[in-house]
Design an enzyme around this catalytic site. Sequence first.
Site, PDB file in Angstrom:
ATOM      1  N   GLU A 178      19.772  11.503 -14.725  1.00 12.29           N
ATOM      2  CA  GLU A 178      20.782  10.911 -15.509  1.00 12.29           C
ATOM      3  C   GLU A 178      20.125   9.491 -16.100  1.00 12.29           C
ATOM      4  O   GLU A 178      20.580   8.278 -15.869  1.00 12.29           O
ATOM      5  CB  GLU A 178      22.112  10.482 -14.750  1.00 12.29           C
ATOM      6  CG  GLU A 178      22.851  11.617 -14.407  1.00 12.29           C
ATOM      7  CD  GLU A 178      24.129  11.424 -13.637  1.00 12.29           C
ATOM      8  OE1 GLU A 178      24.402  10.165 -13.518  1.00 12.29           O
ATOM      9  OE2 GLU A 178      25.003  12.115 -13.279  1.00 12.29           O
ATOM     10  N   GLU A 358      25.411  18.853 -11.057  1.00  9.73           N
ATOM     11  CA  GLU A 358      26.430  17.936 -10.281  1.00  9.73           C
ATOM     12  C   GLU A 358      27.871  18.387 -11.099  1.00  9.73           C
ATOM     13  O   GLU A 358      27.747  18.403 -12.229  1.00  9.73           O
ATOM     14  CB  GLU A 358      26.130  16.553 -10.404  1.00  9.73           C
ATOM     15  CG  GLU A 358      25.296  15.732  -9.659  1.00  9.73           C
ATOM     16  CD  GLU A 358      24.990  14.319  -9.981  1.00  9.73           C
ATOM     17  OE1 GLU A 358      25.974  13.773 -10.088  1.00  9.73           O
ATOM     18  OE2 GLU A 358      23.909  13.889  -9.581  1.00  9.73           O
TER      19      GLU A 358
HETATM   20  O1  IFM Z   1      27.785   9.515  -7.630  1.00  6.47           O
HETATM   21  C1  IFM Z   1      27.428   9.781  -9.018  1.00  6.47           C
HETATM   22  C2  IFM Z   1      25.739  10.423  -8.747  1.00  6.47           C
HETATM   23  O2  IFM Z   1      25.024   9.533  -8.177  1.00  6.47           O
HETATM   24  C3  IFM Z   1      25.333  10.609 -10.367  1.00  6.47           C
HETATM   25  N1  IFM Z   1      26.381  11.523 -11.200  1.00  6.47           N
HETATM   26  C4  IFM Z   1      27.644  10.928 -11.142  1.00  6.47           C
HETATM   27  C5  IFM Z   1      28.044  10.778  -9.535  1.00  6.47           C
HETATM   28  C6  IFM Z   1      29.601  10.474  -9.784  1.00  6.47           C
HETATM   29  O3  IFM Z   1      29.732   9.322 -10.273  1.00  6.47           O
END
Ligand code: IFM
Length: 447
Positions: A178, A358
Amino acid sequence: MGKLPSDIQSLMIKRSDFPAGFTWGVATSSFQIEGAGQQDGRGPSIWDTFCEEPDRIADQSNGLVACDHYNRLEADLDLIASLGVTAYRFSVAWSRVQPLGHGPWNEAGFAFYERLLVGLQKRGIEAYLTLYHWDLPQALQEQGGWNNREICQHFCDYACEVVRRFGDRVQTVCTHNEPWVVSILGHETGIFAPGIKDRKVAYQVGHHLLLSHGMALKAIRDMGFRKPLGIVLNQSPIYPASDAPEDVAKARLDDGIVVRWYMDPLFKGAYPADVLAWLGDDAPSVQAGDMALIAQPLDFMGVNYYTRNFSCASETWDAAKPGNPLTEMGWEIYPPGLTELLCRLHKDYTLPAIYITENGGAFKDPVVDGRVDDRDRVAYLHDHIQATLHAIEKGVDVRGYFVWSLMDNFEWASGYEKRFGIVHVDYTTLRRTPKQSALWYQSLLKG
Ligand code: IFM
């Protein structure tokens, strides 16, 4: 792990509907779970520093103990294996293996990841390794952090060393998690470490993140490494809050900032012209050859999807909420957005293999009689896995899905107040308790 109530059981998805060899996993990151902040020679990271500053973290907490995963590795590996997943996505803490971010390596730090990788291998679980999930060595921040171009070479050296040591034991390697978050939340809004508020810096940082990604991919391939290499982007579809031309134009610009600012350089070798024009003097300084380096071929791309966004010319993010339920983060639950996003990316770019690296939700998760009946999370996961399947049916080459997260953990500026885990963590005793969602995922995976 216990028994699944029949109404949750009815929210079932057939694993066999997915392509053969589809990867099913859970994800975590180093700073969020490891703890052991001052153990075995780990150097401080920018998140350690940020946590020390007053009011940066909602509950004034830090990552020094977190889930104490570092000291509970074997039990956590058993927990992961008990879910029946085929893969585990985790990150290496740069400052654990190289406390200053350049110079000497920390053998004790490498030994921890060696134990982790051997433990996964013993249990037949593939390792999806991320090199950078935001915990920059503090010593590098003191030299300008991601705003200093020299960091790209340091990152590249670190990446090559990790791959040299662990390349045989991993399935895939991802450079950054990210980059939008690091650039914008870390350097423009300043709500994440290192807490800088400067748009020009933010976009220079973003450029260096992408450049370091490209340099690392090239250097790793030059070493002869032939396993899949990629990057993970947080993305969401962005809709105009109304049909008004100003809202439509704002949504297009916001899409440029969140989606195209990363996708275009990676897949087309150029930043989007509309965002460059909007940035004006704040556009990053780009040297000859940078864009070609950034556009190295990708073997895979990770997509982190949580919600969609609306843009309003007169207001900021999330201004318009169409009435769907929200998670505890205040994020709208909108599973079709995942299908829409994937299909749009598939239409606009020549994509490599895609992984949903994710996806998950924070919910209240009270513990009642030793159980966490998180059926809202089960519904969330169920609907997003279905949305993934719909994208596959529409021709997108999605190869895997990872739940965020294996266990409750340090949710950055929200501290420990927001719980994303399918396993509950009691932060007093550090006891792990699988929630109903863990049982549900387990039964999906057992078919
Ligand atoms: O916890 C985070 C993760 O570290 C990166 N993506 C989003 C998740 C939720 O906010």
